[in-house]
Design an enzyme around this catalytic site. Structure first.
Site, short mmCIF file in Angstrom:
data_model
loop_
_atom_site.label_atom_id
_atom_site.label_comp_id
_atom_site.label_asym_id
_atom_site.label_seq_id
_atom_site.Cartn_x
_atom_site.Cartn_y
_atom_site.Cartn_z
N GLY A 58 0.85 -1.19 0.00
CA GLY A 58 0.00 0.00 0.00
C GLY A 58 0.88 1.24 0.00
N ASP A 241 -1.93 4.68 -5.95
CA ASP A 241 -0.49 4.46 -5.84
C ASP A 241 0.29 5.63 -6.39
OD1 ASP A 241 -1.74 1.58 -5.91
OD2 ASP A 241 0.20 1.51 -4.89
N LYS A 252 -4.66 -0.15 -7.92
CA LYS A 252 -4.78 -1.61 -8.07
C LYS A 252 -5.58 -2.00 -9.30
CE LYS A 252 -3.26 -4.11 -6.07
NZ LYS A 252 -1.93 -4.58 -6.55
O1 MRU Z 1 -0.24 -4.20 -4.48
P1 MRU Z 1 -0.71 -3.42 -3.28
O2 MRU Z 1 -1.52 -4.25 -2.35
O3 MRU Z 1 0.44 -2.68 -2.61
O4 MRU Z 1 -1.67 -2.32 -3.90
C1 MRU Z 1 -2.26 -1.37 -3.05
C2 MRU Z 1 -3.21 -0.47 -3.76
O5 MRU Z 1 -3.41 -0.52 -4.94
C3 MRU Z 1 -3.86 0.59 -2.91
O6 MRU Z 1 -5.14 0.88 -3.38
C4 MRU Z 1 -2.99 1.84 -3.00
O7 MRU Z 1 -1.67 1.56 -2.65
C5 MRU Z 1 -3.52 2.92 -2.17
S1 MRU Z 1 -3.26 2.63 -0.47
C6 MRU Z 1 -3.67 4.08 0.32
#
Ligand code: MRU
Length: 346
Positions: A58, A241, A252
């Protein structure tokens, strides 16, 4: 903690001790919800590995893991070249979330770090990491308040992936306004996309909403558009991200589909993000490296579910064009994609 906001249901990361012999405690998110295991990390290599295998994940939390990882790097490095190499391994551990590389490079370039004598560097880096942690926690609170206002009377809210307490030192980004509204007695109901292939919704969002007592239901990603068609979704809110200079949102994989379905059905689509996620250096989503996690789960739901040699494509993220975003919920307020203030990108 103030009266209008609840205590976060979970704490995913904590530095324990001083720079010389402290440890980085990380909740292993690969084992949730079945097992709550706290990892005590003392080396850069361990943290790099935790980032790669998604034990810590995240966008905001990746930034913090990078910043605290640097404290470990300063302790291990015998000279500047080694410190830079270790910093590089942290910054590159995952490519898509801007927070990670930004936190690592920002700390290393800080004038106080550069002017500190090597034995003092770890302590200065620890101070910088602690400050980032406090800023991110405050950002969550501000997003919670602005987002609660932006949602107004919208109560049945869909989210994708996990952008809650597990990815910040506070209430989260996308989930923060929902925690705030629930805490104030609003009858919030959260639709949780399971989030294939790694199931951050099913495993993680449901886990933390459950801990906080927020009513929710998990659905297969493919069910979201149908729920909207039936009039069961009042709004969607997701994290990011990276938000590019033109407002394109990288998040995501599957987020783009949610945004398209929202537009078709007239459902407001909100993106919640702290300032550390806004990236002036990347003009549009087309320039972002989208992480591919080949072999990470698209194929295998359970033994025997896939034809063994069928190829897969496994992008971990996708790009939602700015035009599909109804509004960004940020610590500075709520803004249309065409009205993002420069201060967010500073
Ligand atoms: O692959 P991940 O689990 O790290 O992906 C996380 C996401 O896509 C979240 O939606 C994003 O990091 C926002 S967290 C505030």
């Amino acid at each position: 903690v103030t009266a209008d906001l609840p205590v976060p249901p979970v704490l995913p990361l904590a530095w324990q001790g001083d720079a010389e012999d402290g440890t980085l405690a990380l909740l292993d998110q690969t084992l949730l919800p079945g097992r709550e295991l706290v990892l005590l990390r003392r080396t850069t290599a361990e943290v790099v590995d935790d980032i790669r295998r998604l034990a810590v994940r995240g966008a905001p939390l990746l930034g913090l893991a990078g910043a605290y990882g640097l404290v470990l790097a300063a302790r291990e490095a015998r000279d500047d070249a080694q410190l830079r190499a270790k910093a590089d391994s942290l910054a590159r551990a995952r490519p898509t979330a801007v927070n990670l590389a930004r936190a690592v490079k920002g700390a290393l370039a800080d004038a106080r770090v550069r002017s500190a004598p090597p034995p003092r560097r770890g302590a200065v880096l620890l101070e910088i990491a602690r400050r980032l942690e406090a800023e991110e926690r405050a950002a969550c609170d501000a997003i919670a308040r602005h987002g609660a206002l932006a949602l107004g009377g919208l109560r049945r809210v869909l989210t994708h992936c996990n952008a809650g307490a597990l990815v910040t030192p506070g209430l989260g980004t996308a989930l923060a306004p929902l925690y705030a509204l629930h805490h104030r007695g609003a009858r919030i109901h959260v639709w949780v996309d399971e989030t294939r292939p790694l199931l951050q919704g099913l495993r993680l969002t449901a886990y933390e909403l459950g801990k906080a007592g927020v009513p929710h239901a998990v659905l297969a990603d493919g069910a979201a558009a149908g729920l909207m068609r039936r009039g069961l979704v009042d709004a969607a809110i997701v994290g990011a991200d990276r938000v590019c200079a033109n407002g394109d949102v990288v998040n995501k994989v599957g987020t783009y589909g949610v945004a398209l379905a929202c537009r078709h059905h007239g459902v407001p689509f909100f993106v919640a993000a702290p300032r550390s996620t806004f990236d002036a250096a990347t003009p549009t989503g087309a320039e972002v490296e989208i992480e591919e996690r080949v072999g990470d789960g698209t194929r295998y739901l359970a033994p025997g579910t896939a034809v063994a040699d069928s190829p897969t494509t496994e992008p971990a993220f996708d790009v939602t064009p700015a035009a599909l975003v109804s509004a960004f919920v940020t610590p500075l307020g709520t803004f249309a994609p065409t009205e993002l203030p420069p201060a967010l990108f500073a």
